[in-house]
Design an enzyme around this catalytic site. Structure first.
Site, mmCIF file in Angstrom:
data_model
loop_
_atom_site.group_PDB
_atom_site.id
_atom_site.type_symbol
_atom_site.label_atom_id
_atom_site.label_comp_id
_atom_site.label_asym_id
_atom_site.label_seq_id
_atom_site.Cartn_x
_atom_site.Cartn_y
_atom_site.Cartn_z
ATOM 1 N N SER A 127 0.833 -1.204 0.000
ATOM 2 C CA SER A 127 0.000 0.000 0.000
ATOM 3 C C SER A 127 0.866 1.251 0.000
ATOM 4 O O SER A 127 1.564 1.481 -0.969
ATOM 5 C CB SER A 127 -1.032 0.031 1.118
ATOM 6 O OG SER A 127 -2.026 0.991 0.774
ATOM 7 N N HIS A 175 3.404 14.674 5.504
ATOM 8 C CA HIS A 175 3.234 16.117 5.302
ATOM 9 C C HIS A 175 3.860 16.794 6.513
ATOM 10 O O HIS A 175 3.496 16.476 7.651
ATOM 11 C CB HIS A 175 1.753 16.494 5.189
ATOM 12 C CG HIS A 175 1.026 15.681 4.178
ATOM 13 N ND1 HIS A 175 1.094 15.941 2.826
ATOM 14 C CD2 HIS A 175 0.248 14.582 4.309
ATOM 15 C CE1 HIS A 175 0.369 15.043 2.174
ATOM 16 N NE2 HIS A 175 -0.150 14.203 3.054
ATOM 17 N N CYS A 213 -1.143 -3.775 4.026
ATOM 18 C CA CYS A 213 -1.939 -4.987 3.919
ATOM 19 C C CYS A 213 -1.057 -6.196 4.203
ATOM 20 O O CYS A 213 0.165 -6.088 4.298
ATOM 21 C CB CYS A 213 -2.504 -5.120 2.513
ATOM 22 S SG CYS A 213 -3.392 -3.674 1.941
#
Length: 116
Positions: free
Chosen positions: A64, A69, A84
Site C-alpha cells: 500500500s 506532510h 496490507c
C-alpha cells in the site's frame, strides 16, 4: 468463517519535531519504516515547498503506502501508514518518533475493509 480486514491504516501525528525540511532524511526514514514493517518500497516521491517550508510526499509500497506532510514552522508532521498482508504498520511508529525527535505522538488505527 472469520473475516479479517485486508489492511490496517495508521494516522500518526507528531509534534515538537525536527528535520522536517530535510528531504534526504525524510526519504531515508520512510524507507527504514517500511522495511521495519516488512513492506517493500516500489517508489518514493517527495516535494519541498521551498526554504523554511514543509515537505509532502508518498512512499508507494507493494503492500500500500506511507504518506507524509511536514510543517516545520510549527514542528508538526502528519503521517499515514496503510499496509496490507502480514506487514505491521505499528512498527513504524518508533522509527518516525526517533527520526523526527518527536516530543508528542498520537496514533489512530483503522481497520480498512472491516465488515464490522
Amino acid at each position: 468463517m472469520t473475516y479479517i480486514a485486508p489492511g490496517l491504516h495508521l494516522l500518526i501525528d507528531l509534534w515538537d519535531c525536527s528535520h522536517l525540511q530535510d528531504i534526504a532524511h525524510i526519504e531515508q526514514t520512510m524507507r527504514h519504516a517500511a522495511a521495519t514493517c516488512g513492506a517493500t518500497v516500489l517508489d518514493v516521491t517527495l516535494h519541498s515547498f521551498g526554504e523554511n517550508a514543509g515537505v509532502t510526499g508518498v512512499a508507494i509500497l507493494s503492500e500500500s503506502h506511507i504518506s507524509i506532510h511536514t510543517w516545520p514552522e510549527t514542528g508538526y508532521v502528519a503521517i499515514d501508514v496503510f499496509m496490507c498482508g502480514s506487514c505491521n504498520p505499528h512498527q513504524s511508529v518508533p522509527i518516525f518518533q526517533a527520526a523526527f525527535a518527536a516530543g508528542r505522538t498520537d496514533v489512530v488505527a483503522h481497520a480498512r475493509g472491516n465488515r464490522a
